[in-house]
Design an enzyme around this catalytic site. Structure first.
Site, PDB file in Angstrom:
ATOM      1  N   CYS A   1       0.865  -1.179   0.000  1.00  0.00           N
ATOM      2  CA  CYS A   1       0.000   0.000   0.000  1.00  0.00           C
ATOM      3  C   CYS A   1       0.901   1.228   0.000  1.00  0.00           C
ATOM      4  CB  CYS A   1      -0.897  -0.005   1.233  1.00  0.00           C
ATOM      5  SG  CYS A   1      -2.042   1.398   1.356  1.00  0.00           S
TER       6      CYS A   1
ATOM      7  N   HIS B   1      -5.231   0.081   5.470  1.00  0.00           N
ATOM      8  CA  HIS B   1      -6.219   1.152   5.543  1.00  0.00           C
ATOM      9  C   HIS B   1      -6.791   1.317   6.947  1.00  0.00           C
ATOM     10  CE1 HIS B   1      -7.021   1.364   0.923  1.00  0.00           C
ATOM     11  NE2 HIS B   1      -5.753   1.514   1.246  1.00  0.00           N
TER      12      HIS B   1
ATOM     13  N   TYR C   1      -7.668   7.080   6.224  1.00  0.00           N
ATOM     14  CA  TYR C   1      -8.819   6.172   6.234  1.00  0.00           C
ATOM     15  C   TYR C   1      -9.493   6.116   7.606  1.00  0.00           C
ATOM     16  CZ  TYR C   1      -7.549   4.521   1.593  1.00  0.00           C
ATOM     17  OH  TYR C   1      -7.294   4.457   0.252  1.00  0.00           O
TER      18      TYR C   1
END
Length: 421
Positions: free
Chosen positions: A164, A194, A244
């Site tokens: 990520c 996230h 997030y």
């Protein structure tokens, strides 16, 4: 060295190609093959990729194919960046949850579950074909939801690491604010994909001086502004949550916002139309400035570093990746997939020890990890009841009637991708 990119027809691919071209000393790519069933888009992006390589003096060859098995044959690593259902499916993921008063987002909440249900079977089929064609190849997964998809790959016995760009993006942001080189900063980045917090920002390495308190004191407004969270939240937590976390810490505010503006999917779709028009210009030989607004900043550099570590000559490097927990977070099962700094080498990723987590963070991690376990079960075995239980378990849902309504909508909007629905 041969690298294959599944989903090579993505409008984001030129960013990845630019990273391969610039960082060729780190990762000497002899052949880059872009694989995608969308032949017209693939040729546009393949042409631009060749021009980027040529402009930067890269001697590697860029090829394109719609034949997955041919593309992955002989690859040393296969990068996954696919989107099952395209932007149309993303648009649905971002809209129907709002009908129930829930956040509409492609990786979080009910929309994220829909994406996992569509994606996991497709990724596992690709991975099986990689294993048959070239069992020594590494699979690098950038396909969301990364944590769930990586767990599916690892549980099926594949050589896989999830990636990520949140951590590298924050590292670059902090380095600029502190006037330091990014390589000089180590992040105590802990959580799930996230769903992470920066518990420390250390100079020089895992045991270095923690610069986070001074960073927040001097630059708290700049950091909180990027996260779209009040400065006071960061000061009270004493850590930096990923953006997030706004879906959890300000859920109702986000839902109100989403109901009054175009969806991110609609914005991206419009941007993609502009990008494809630009890519068709035979004079274009570098990534256009518009691509920076597409998302995924610094992914290319993270991908190059990860592939270089996995395919290198025995050395290893510390990088933030998604991999098995294996006791790193003692409150999670060993086979949970977490996102933490790990030492990465030819045998894979081994998480480093991380600071002890406050229950404020570990409780949410455990809750979402339990949801991910149920989500993966639903993706692997199907069934309305499994979908319902995963939704009921999600901390942003958690109510019987709400989970029922979301289940109905999820199945209605995804029948074409879920044979059992």
């Amino acid at each position: 060295m041969k690298l294959a990119v599944v989903g090579g027809g993505s409008t984001y691919t030129p960013e990845l190609v630019d990273g391969f071209a610039r960082l060729r000393d780190t990762l000497p790519v002899g052949e880059l093959v872009l694989i995608d069933p969308a032949a017209e888009r693939l040729e546009l992006i393949g042409g631009l990729a060749r021009r980027i390589f040529a402009r930067q003096g890269h001697s590697g060859r860029v090829t394109t194919t719609s034949d997955l098995d041919a593309g992955i044959a002989g690859a040393d690593a296969v990068l996954l960046q696919l989107r099952v259902g395209g932007q149309a499916a993303r648009l649905r993921d971002e809209t129907w949850p709002l009908e129930c008063g829930c956040v509409g987002q492609e990786t979080t909440g009910a929309g994220g579950l829909a994406k996992a249900l569509r994606t996991v079977p497709v990724v596992l089929d690709i991975a099986e074909r990689v294993r048959r064609t070239n069992p020594d190849a590494w699979i690098i997964d950038f396909t969301n939801p990364v944590g769930i998809v990586t767990r599916a790959l690892l549980q099926a016995g594949h050589k896989a690491v999830g990636l990520c760009n949140v951590a590298i993006g924050l590292q670059r942001k902090f380095a600029a604010l502190l006037d330091l080189a990014p390589a000089d900063l180590h992040l105590d980045h802990v959580g799930l994909n996230h769903l992470t917090w920066e518990l420390g920002v250390r100079r020089g390495g895992p045991d270095g001086e923690d610069l986070l308190p001074g960073l927040l004191a001097a630059h708290g407004e700049a950091v909180s502004g990027d996260l779209r969270l009040p400065r006071a939240v960061l000061d009270r937590l004493g850590v930096v949550p990923s953006y997030y976390l706004r879906y959890f810490y300000a859920h109702d505010e986000v839902v109100r916002e989403l109901g009054t503006k175009p969806s991110r999917a609609a914005e991206v779709a419009a941007m993609e139309r502009e990008l494809l028009a630009l890519y068709g210009d035979p004079a274009l030989d570098e990534k256009p400035a518009l691509l920076a607004k597409r998302g995924g900043a610094f992914y290319s550099e993270a991908a190059v570093d990860l592939a270089a570590s996995l395919l290198g000559d025995g050395g290893s490097a510390v990088q933030v990746v998604n991999t098995y927990n294996n006791g790193t977070l003692p409150f999670l099962p060993d086979d949970a997939v977490i996102e933490v700094p790990a030492r990465v080498g030819g045998s894979g990723a081994v998480p480093l020890a991380v600071p002890r987590l406050d229950p404020l963070f570990s409780g949410l991690i455990a809750h979402v990890s339990a949801y991910e376990d149920l989500a993966l079960d639903a993706a692997l075995r199907g069934g309305r009841e499994r979908v319902f239980k995963a939704l009921l378990a999600h901390p942003l849902i958690g109510q019987f009637d709400l989970a029922e309504g979301l289940t109905d909508r999820l199945l209605a909007h995804n029948k074409e991708h879920l044979p059992w629905a």
